[in-house]
Write an enzyme that holds these catalytic residues in place. Structure first.
Site, PDB file in Angstrom:
ATOM      1  N   HIS A   1       0.838  -1.206   0.000  1.00  0.00           N
ATOM      2  CA  HIS A   1       0.000   0.000   0.000  1.00  0.00           C
ATOM      3  C   HIS A   1       0.872   1.255   0.000  1.00  0.00           C
ATOM      4  O   HIS A   1       2.051   1.199   0.343  1.00  0.00           O
ATOM      5  CB  HIS A   1      -0.903   0.040   1.237  1.00  0.00           C
TER       6      HIS A   1
ATOM      7  N   LYS B   1      -0.515   4.796   4.608  1.00  0.00           N
ATOM      8  CA  LYS B   1      -1.352   3.824   5.344  1.00  0.00           C
ATOM      9  C   LYS B   1      -0.820   3.626   6.771  1.00  0.00           C
ATOM     10  O   LYS B   1       0.391   3.511   6.964  1.00  0.00           O
ATOM     11  CB  LYS B   1      -1.403   2.486   4.591  1.00  0.00           C
TER      12      LYS B   1
HETATM   13  N1  LIG Z   1     -12.682  -1.270   3.167  1.00  0.00           N
HETATM   14  C1  LIG Z   1     -12.191  -0.727   2.058  1.00  0.00           C
HETATM   15  O1  LIG Z   1     -12.562  -1.080   0.919  1.00  0.00           O
HETATM   16  C2  LIG Z   1     -11.169   0.366   2.181  1.00  0.00           C
HETATM   17  C3  LIG Z   1     -10.791   0.774   3.423  1.00  0.00           C
HETATM   18  N2  LIG Z   1      -9.958   1.834   3.575  1.00  0.00           N
HETATM   19  C4  LIG Z   1      -9.710   2.267   4.951  1.00  0.00           C
HETATM   20  O2  LIG Z   1     -10.398   3.497   5.156  1.00  0.00           O
HETATM   21  C5  LIG Z   1      -9.716   4.262   6.153  1.00  0.00           C
HETATM   22  C6  LIG Z   1      -9.428   5.653   5.641  1.00  0.00           C
HETATM   23  O3  LIG Z   1      -8.498   5.599   4.584  1.00  0.00           O
HETATM   24  P1  LIG Z   1      -8.037   6.931   3.813  1.00  0.00           P
HETATM   25  O4  LIG Z   1      -9.200   7.606   3.195  1.00  0.00           O
HETATM   26  O5  LIG Z   1      -6.904   6.512   2.947  1.00  0.00           O
HETATM   27  O6  LIG Z   1      -7.488   7.788   5.046  1.00  0.00           O
HETATM   28  P2  LIG Z   1      -7.426   9.370   5.219  1.00  0.00           P
HETATM   29  O7  LIG Z   1      -6.520   9.624   6.378  1.00  0.00           O
HETATM   30  O8  LIG Z   1      -7.104  10.017   3.910  1.00  0.00           O
HETATM   31  O9  LIG Z   1      -8.924   9.772   5.582  1.00  0.00           O
HETATM   32  C7  LIG Z   1      -9.533   9.604   6.837  1.00  0.00           C
HETATM   33  C8  LIG Z   1     -10.364  10.834   7.092  1.00  0.00           C
HETATM   34  O10 LIG Z   1     -11.178  10.649   8.255  1.00  0.00           O
HETATM   35  C9  LIG Z   1     -11.071  11.835   9.023  1.00  0.00           C
HETATM   36  N3  LIG Z   1     -11.435  11.584  10.417  1.00  0.00           N
HETATM   37  C10 LIG Z   1     -10.707  10.993  11.394  1.00  0.00           C
HETATM   38  N4  LIG Z   1     -11.375  11.021  12.555  1.00  0.00           N
HETATM   39  C11 LIG Z   1     -12.553  11.644  12.317  1.00  0.00           C
HETATM   40  C12 LIG Z   1     -13.681  11.986  13.122  1.00  0.00           C
HETATM   41  N5  LIG Z   1     -13.739  11.678  14.431  1.00  0.00           N
HETATM   42  N6  LIG Z   1     -14.716  12.635  12.558  1.00  0.00           N
HETATM   43  C13 LIG Z   1     -14.688  12.937  11.244  1.00  0.00           C
HETATM   44  N7  LIG Z   1     -13.639  12.663  10.414  1.00  0.00           N
HETATM   45  C14 LIG Z   1     -12.598  12.004  10.954  1.00  0.00           C
HETATM   46  C15 LIG Z   1      -9.644  12.262   8.854  1.00  0.00           C
HETATM   47  O11 LIG Z   1      -9.453  13.603   9.259  1.00  0.00           O
HETATM   48  P3  LIG Z   1      -7.973  14.070   9.775  1.00  0.00           P
HETATM   49  O12 LIG Z   1      -7.047  13.828   8.623  1.00  0.00           O
HETATM   50  O13 LIG Z   1      -8.197  15.508  10.080  1.00  0.00           O
HETATM   51  O14 LIG Z   1      -7.672  13.229  10.970  1.00  0.00           O
HETATM   52  C16 LIG Z   1      -9.485  12.077   7.348  1.00  0.00           C
HETATM   53  O15 LIG Z   1      -9.999  13.168   6.620  1.00  0.00           O
HETATM   54  C17 LIG Z   1      -8.479   3.443   6.530  1.00  0.00           C
HETATM   55  O16 LIG Z   1      -8.768   2.667   7.674  1.00  0.00           O
HETATM   56  C18 LIG Z   1      -8.277   2.543   5.313  1.00  0.00           C
HETATM   57  O17 LIG Z   1      -7.570   1.373   5.593  1.00  0.00           O
HETATM   58  C19 LIG Z   1      -9.447   2.511   2.512  1.00  0.00           C
HETATM   59  C20 LIG Z   1      -9.771   2.131   1.254  1.00  0.00           C
HETATM   60  C21 LIG Z   1     -10.658   1.021   0.977  1.00  0.00           C
HETATM   61  O1  LIG Z   2      -5.667   2.103   3.391  1.00  0.00           O
HETATM   62  C1  LIG Z   2      -5.953   1.843   2.200  1.00  0.00           C
HETATM   63  O2  LIG Z   2      -5.655   2.601   1.274  1.00  0.00           O
HETATM   64  C2  LIG Z   2      -6.684   0.609   1.912  1.00  0.00           C
HETATM   65  N1  LIG Z   2      -7.139  -0.064   2.927  1.00  0.00           N
HETATM   66  C3  LIG Z   2      -7.894  -1.267   2.881  1.00  0.00           C
HETATM   67  C4  LIG Z   2      -7.123  -2.369   3.567  1.00  0.00           C
HETATM   68  O3  LIG Z   2      -6.580  -2.131   4.667  1.00  0.00           O
HETATM   69  O4  LIG Z   2      -7.080  -3.478   3.037  1.00  0.00           O
HETATM   70  C5  LIG Z   2      -8.392  -1.600   1.498  1.00  0.00           C
HETATM   71  C6  LIG Z   2      -7.511  -1.192   0.370  1.00  0.00           C
HETATM   72  O5  LIG Z   2      -6.514  -2.168   0.194  1.00  0.00           O
HETATM   73  C7  LIG Z   2      -6.941   0.198   0.515  1.00  0.00           C
END
Ligand SMILES: NC(=O)C1=CN([C@@H]2O[C@H](COP(=O)(O)OP(=O)(O)OC[C@H]3O[C@@H](n4cnc5c(N)ncnc54)[C@H](OP(=O)(O)O)[C@@H]3O)[C@@H](O)[C@H]2O)C=CC1
Ligand SMILES: O=C(O)C1=N[C@H](C(=O)O)C[C@H](O)C1
Length: 274
Positions: A161, A165
């Site tokens: 990744h 991450k």
């Molecule tokens: N299941 C799936 O298919 C996938 C899962 N993921 C997962 O999704 C999650 C997020 O990934 P990603 O988008 O890359 O991460 P980012 O850090 O880019 O985004 C997370 C966002 O959530 C915000 N946030 C954190 N705490 C709060 C809160 N209490 N209230 C509101 N907003 C909040 C953060 O704000 P701030 O930066 O200000 O803290 C940030 O804007 C990870 O756990 C990742 O592994 C990602 C892709 C696919």
């Molecule tokens: O953090 C990410 O970006 C992603 N998180 C998920 C994971 O932990 O598997 C899904 C995807 O691979 C992207």
């Protein structure tokens, strides 16, 4: 009745994040849903901005807020890819509002999972470490391969990744590990080996190994290797674009809208559960 009145109102939490912005674009592009709210945490620079502009679209008329409950109360579902602590809090609020909660957040502890199970008494929660069709299909293939090949084939799961991450192994790697363990009829907790370093000794039979790489802008790559005597089977998935996760999340929300409260997986949504 207008199209908007008939469509499902979705709130994107973590709206300024990588997935948050991708989700806002997916909601805008997909039928049957509209953006009912956008949330960021208190103190975030994104609070007060227009959510459409934040996601690179035109003006949406939805302002990013730091006060979720009144917005959840007027919506039908929440799309949540944030952090474990935030997702647990949003699950409680979604339960209070009796709405759908789609959780993509990874890195959750057993205590967090218990909180989701409790919230699912009132909310319809769909939770998965990966919302894409491809990975969920892959997990079915992995389960079948593990069942067919038996435990004299060693199972190793590798993932890569982007450099931002924060959790390892990825949620997807763990989901694939669970599928392999299920195919073998063992518990992943007992079988998993997380990383190796130093004089490790030889590989213990029946274990499921994990390796995590981090770097650059890689969206997500996973490979499950079944290594036997003189041959190997490799099952893999590569994500080119985050829109696959966002489209899956919107699909999950639409699917859950007509379901009873409970905790569901993406396999349920895609009709791949057995
Ligand atoms: N299941 C799936 O298919 C996938 C899962 N993921 C997962 O999704 C999650 C997020 O990934 P990603 O988008 O890359 O991460 P980012 O850090 O880019 O985004 C997370 C966002 O959530 C915000 N946030 C954190 N705490 C709060 C809160 N209490 N209230 C509101 N907003 C909040 C953060 O704000 P701030 O930066 O200000 O803290 C940030 O804007 C990870 O756990 C990742 O592994 C990602 C892709 C696919
Ligand atoms: O953090 C990410 O970006 C992603 N998180 C998920 C994971 O932990 O598997 C899904 C995807 O691979 C992207």
């Amino acid at each position: 009745m207008s199209d908007r009145a008939q469509s499902m109102g979705l709130v994107v939490v973590g709206a300024g994040g990588r997935m948050g912005r991708t989700l806002i674009r997916a909601v805008d592009a997909m039928d049957g849903v509209h953006l009912a709210g956008a949330i960021e945490r208190e103190g975030s620079e994104h609070v007060g901005r227009d959510a459409g502009l934040l996601a690179g679209l035109g003006e949406s008329g939805v302002t990013v807020s730091d006060d979720p409950l009144p917005i959840f109360a007027e919506a039908q579902g929440v799309l949540d890819f944030t952090s474990p602590a935030a997702s647990v809090e949003f699950a409680g609020l979604a339960a209070q509002a009796r709405i759908v909660h789609v959780v993509g957040t990874t890195g959750c502890s057993e205590e967090d999972e218990a909180a989701f199970r409790a919230a699912a008494r009132h909310a319809r929660i769909v939770k998965s470490g990966n919302m894409s069709l491809g990975v969920n299909l892959l997990s079915v293939l992995v389960r079948k391969a593990a069942e067919a090949l038996g435990d004299d084939w060693d199972i190793e799961i590798a993932e890569m990744h982007h450099r931002h991450k924060v959790d390892a192994p990825s949620g997807t790697a763990l989901l694939l590990g669970e599928a392999a363990a299920e195919g073998r009829g063992v518990s992943l907790d007992a079988a998993s080996v997380r990383g190796r370093d130093g004089h490790t000794g030889t590989r213990e039979a029946g274990t499921i190994g994990f390796a995590a790489l981090r770097g650059g802008s890689v969206v997500g790559e996973h490979a499950v290797t079944f290594a036997g005597e003189g041959e190997r089977v490799e099952l893999a998935h590569k994500a080119d674009d985050r829109s696959i996760f966002a489209r899956g999340a919107v699909k999950a929300a639409l699917w859950a809208h007509t379901r009873k409260p409970g905790l569901y997986s993406m396999l349920d949504v895609l009709g791949l559960a057995e």
